[in-house]
Design a protein around this motif. Structure first.
Motif, PDB file in Angstrom:
ATOM      1  N   LEU A  66      91.445  58.103  74.833  1.00  0.00           N
ATOM      2  CA  LEU A  66      90.403  59.136  75.445  1.00  0.00           C
ATOM      3  C   LEU A  66      89.957  58.660  76.795  1.00  0.00           C
ATOM      4  O   LEU A  66      89.645  59.100  77.582  1.00  0.00           O
ATOM      5  N   ALA A  67      89.458  57.200  76.609  1.00  0.00           N
ATOM      6  CA  ALA A  67      88.834  56.673  77.803  1.00  0.00           C
ATOM      7  C   ALA A  67      89.832  56.444  78.752  1.00  0.00           C
ATOM      8  O   ALA A  67      89.319  56.502  80.255  1.00  0.00           O
ATOM      9  N   LEU A  68      91.140  56.064  78.691  1.00  0.00           N
ATOM     10  CA  LEU A  68      92.062  55.791  79.656  1.00  0.00           C
ATOM     11  C   LEU A  68      92.532  57.177  80.469  1.00  0.00           C
ATOM     12  O   LEU A  68      92.898  56.938  81.491  1.00  0.00           O
ATOM     13  N   ILE A  69      92.514  58.068  79.718  1.00  0.00           N
ATOM     14  CA  ILE A  69      92.993  59.456  80.287  1.00  0.00           C
ATOM     15  C   ILE A  69      92.259  59.794  81.513  1.00  0.00           C
ATOM     16  O   ILE A  69      92.643  60.002  82.660  1.00  0.00           O
ATOM     17  N   PRO A  70      90.959  59.872  81.367  1.00  0.00           N
ATOM     18  CA  PRO A  70      90.336  60.178  82.755  1.00  0.00           C
ATOM     19  C   PRO A  70      90.215  59.411  83.795  1.00  0.00           C
ATOM     20  O   PRO A  70      90.368  59.476  84.840  1.00  0.00           O
ATOM     21  N   MET A  71      90.470  58.203  83.219  1.00  0.00           N
ATOM     22  CA  MET A  71      90.307  56.951  84.334  1.00  0.00           C
ATOM     23  C   MET A  71      91.898  57.153  85.163  1.00  0.00           C
ATOM     24  O   MET A  71      91.798  57.169  86.221  1.00  0.00           O
ATOM     25  N   LEU A  72      92.945  57.174  84.216  1.00  0.00           N
ATOM     26  CA  LEU A  72      94.177  57.265  85.116  1.00  0.00           C
ATOM     27  C   LEU A  72      94.387  58.406  85.997  1.00  0.00           C
ATOM     28  O   LEU A  72      94.831  58.658  87.057  1.00  0.00           O
TER      29      LEU A  72
END
Lengths: 430, 237
Positions: A332-338
């Motif tokens: 969940l943290a990686l999705i918005p970052m990428l």
């Protein structure tokens, strides 16, 4: 011997390949597959003729040639004389640039100078894909310049080799989210914005993953070491146990965030020091209040992550299981970052916007880019959403802390027990 | 005077019924033992009484407090020592006792610590990290933690499980002394000899049901058995 090897391998696979390991990875693959569609659409656009506007203030046949060549190589959204209208139409219709052929263009060339074209690049976001959107128009301009070189040779407008090699002198201006930044290319703005685009998402991801895993593994350790049972029978409210654990991890998370911020800030400033463009003179900057809002958003993202991890920790059985429990929150943290590294939130399709906004870790990343342009509304809505999310998750955590599931974990249903029994050979069931 | 009253208590884990309507009472200052084989429901019963697990049906009152309605009140007067209980291994022994004492009223803390140090009887090793302790030392620290607060009710699950004879005897003596000082003790064990040595009264539990209750002496007489182990075999036959 080989039977023993197979037996151990089977046991290991059964232990490691559990639904809690598989499901998050499958969801991850589905989400990224969908995002691939979005990005694929964006890269497809790069192979299409660029959408542009042309204002030809030139008076001769050379400027006429340039206008026709540009028209042939692009999709022209506007062709007129009003710059403001050209910018408005181009922006509204998803165009990337306005080309203004100056009145002196023809004279420049015949007087052995490069003809001046004022270019107004339309940049709607600071993501990697947003930056790429202007590339086809830039390539088109290079091609027009090449065609003009040939035309100059054929028609003998000038014999000056310098002008023949570079007949067009393009003055660069960028309209960045509606704000005109004169004398600057989109690449220069992207260079400056890279720091903002990378630091905040990286901090969010690092802090969420690290602080989140602290909470989950703390729960796993408490269960494995059998200290949780003692804690739960002490004269302290369950709410205080939950809040105490969350507050401890939040403080450590904030300390980590501060350390990361200093480290990454220094790293990024050393990388972008050559790009000394000061966007604050155009009103594109953050003031103290903006930083406070970003800080609040970051804190609420951390709190949401910790509360989510606390819920996951309730279902964990031991330290080992806790390691895989952090996967869903990590993703969940990686999705918005990428996603937000590649493209700006405002340029995402509506469905993707809703999905990204629903993840509470997106808000600090959205906030820092929005506040640059004074878009405070979306930031406040985001903060309210994060607060509601964090409170909701904490409420669920406290509720579950009062339930048997905290100590007993998942209880198998009769049906699943029957399924388990069915694995035994028939003769052993008797 | 009965300070624990358990009436028709049932406990279900989903479809599995671990306690099938048990009823018993414990008097003040008594050492009461729940005895039974593995999986009989001893630990479940103790966990329910310790407010760790929810009651499926039936009633439980401890010192007049209703277990379902007033769990916070009950936690103020009990101390629970789980079987195979652990400690925070990164703490020193003395830090662990401080950590536990900090949950109680200020004026009692120093007294609690003094008592905890005395019960643990670990000398200078209390200043060492717990992960350097032997199993026996850890259990002594945990017993000290459980009894230093002078709870009205101590709930002790498999008190000496896995300990050598010397450590087991020391811990039994400590618990008996606490009972003499006024702490009511409810313990479970599958070690019939231990229960016979320690308990004023016992309840034999098998397959989630209490099958006999009484003092070890009375039960042995009733079933003409030489020891409690024989009583148990006779009862469940």
């Amino acid at each position: 011997m080989s039977r023993g090897l197979g037996n151990i391998m089977k046991k290991e696979i059964k232990e490691l390949l559990t639904p809690s390991t598989l499901i998050p990875i499958i969801i991850f693959a589905i989400i990224f597959g969908s995002l691939g569609g979005v990005f694929g659409g964006a890269t497809d656009e790069l192979s299409q003729p660029p959408k542009i506007a042309i204002i030809n203030d030139g008076t001769g046949e050379i400027s006429q040639f340039v206008e026709l060549d540009m028209t042939a190589r692009s999709e022209v959204l506007y062709n007129g004389t009003d710059l403001d209208q050209a910018i408005q139409v181009t922006t509204e219709q998803g165009g990337v640039a306005v080309f203004v052929i100056t009145p002196e263009f023809d004279d420049n060339i015949t007087e052995n100078k490069s003809g001046v074209i004022n270019v107004y690049w339309i940049l709607e976001g600071s993501g990697v894909l947003d930056g790429l959107s202007t590339d086809p128009a830039a390539a088109m301009l290079s091609q027009v310049s090449y065609d003009l070189s040939k035309a100059i040779i054929d028609s003998h407008y000038t014999d000056n080799s310098t002008v023949i090699l570079a007949p067009i002198n393009a003055t660069q201006n960028t309209i960045y989210k509606g704000t005109e930044v004169p004398g600057v290319t989109p690449g220069m703005i992207m260079g400056v914005m890279t720091g903002q685009s990378f630091i905040v998402p990286l901090i969010v991801v690092m802090v969420v993953i690290y602080a989140g895993s602290m909470v989950v593994t703390s729960m796993g350790s408490e269960k494995e070491n059998k200290t949780l049972e003692t804690l739960l029978t002490l004269p302290v409210r369950r709410t205080y146990i939950v809040f105490g654990k969350l507050a401890g991890a939040a403080i450590v998370g904030l300390v980590l965030a501060a350390i990361y911020m200093v480290g990454l800030g220094y790293y990024m400033s050393s990388l972008t020091s050559s790009a000394s463009l000061d966007l604050s003179q155009y009103g594109i900057s953050l003031d103290l209040f903006d930083y406070v809002l970003v800080g609040i958003s970051l804190f609420l993202a951390l709190l949401s992550a910790l509360a989510l991890c606390m819920i996951l920790g309730i279902f964990t059985k031991n330290y080992r299981a806790a390691q895989t429990m952090t996967l869903p929150v990590t993703m969940l943290a990686l999705i918005p970052m990428l996603v937000l590294m590649f493209t700006d939130f405002s340029t995402l399709p509506l469905v993707a916007q809703v999905l990204v906004f629903a993840i509470p870790f997106s808000q600090p990343i959205i906030a820092i880019n929005s506040l640059m342009f004074g878009e405070i509304g979306i930031v406040l809505v985001g903060i309210v959403y994060q607060l509601a999310f964090a409170l909701g998750a904490m409420f669920v955590a406290v509720y579950l802390f009062k339930k048997d599931i905290l100590l007993t974990g998942r209880v198998r249903s009769q049906q699943s027990k029957k399924r388990g029994l069915a694995l035994w050979p028939t003769r052993k069931r008797k | 005077m009965a300070v624990i009253e358990v009436n028709n208590l049932t406990k279900k884990y989903g479809p599995l019924e671990a306690l099938k309507g048990i009823t018993f009472s414990v008097d003040e200052g008594e050492v009461f033992g729940l005895i039974g084989p593995n999986g009989a429901g001893k630990t479940t019963a103790l966990r329910v009484l310790s407010t760790l697990l929810e009651v499926t049906s039936g009633t439980v009152t401890i010192y007049g407090y209703d277990l379902v309605k007033q769990p916070d009140k009950i936690r103020e007067i009990i101390s629970y020592l789980p079987e195979d209980a652990g400690t925070y291994k990164n703490m020193k022994g003395i830090e662990y006792l401080h950590f536990i004492a900090a949950f109680f009223q200020d004026e009692r803390r120093y007294q609690m610590l003094e008592r905890g140090v005395r019960i643990a009887d670990l000398g200078e090793r209390l200043d060492d990290r717990i992960d350097t302790y032997s199993k026996g030392m850890q259990r002594r620290l945990l017993v000290a933690r459980a009894l230093m607060i002078q709870p009205k009710l101590a709930i002790l699950d498999e008190l000496t499980s896995g300990l050598d004879v010397i450590n087991a005897q020391t811990i039994r003596r400590t618990v008996k002394e606490s009972a003499k000082e006024g702490t009511t003790v409810l313990l479970s064990s599958h070690n019939m000899l231990e229960v016979e040595l320690m308990c004023d009264r016992i309840a034999l539990i098998n397959d989630g049901r209490i099958v006999a209750t009484g003092s070890p002496k009375d039960l042995k007489a009733e079933y003409h058995a030489a020891n409690i182990e024989d009583v148990f075999v006779e009862v469940v036959r």
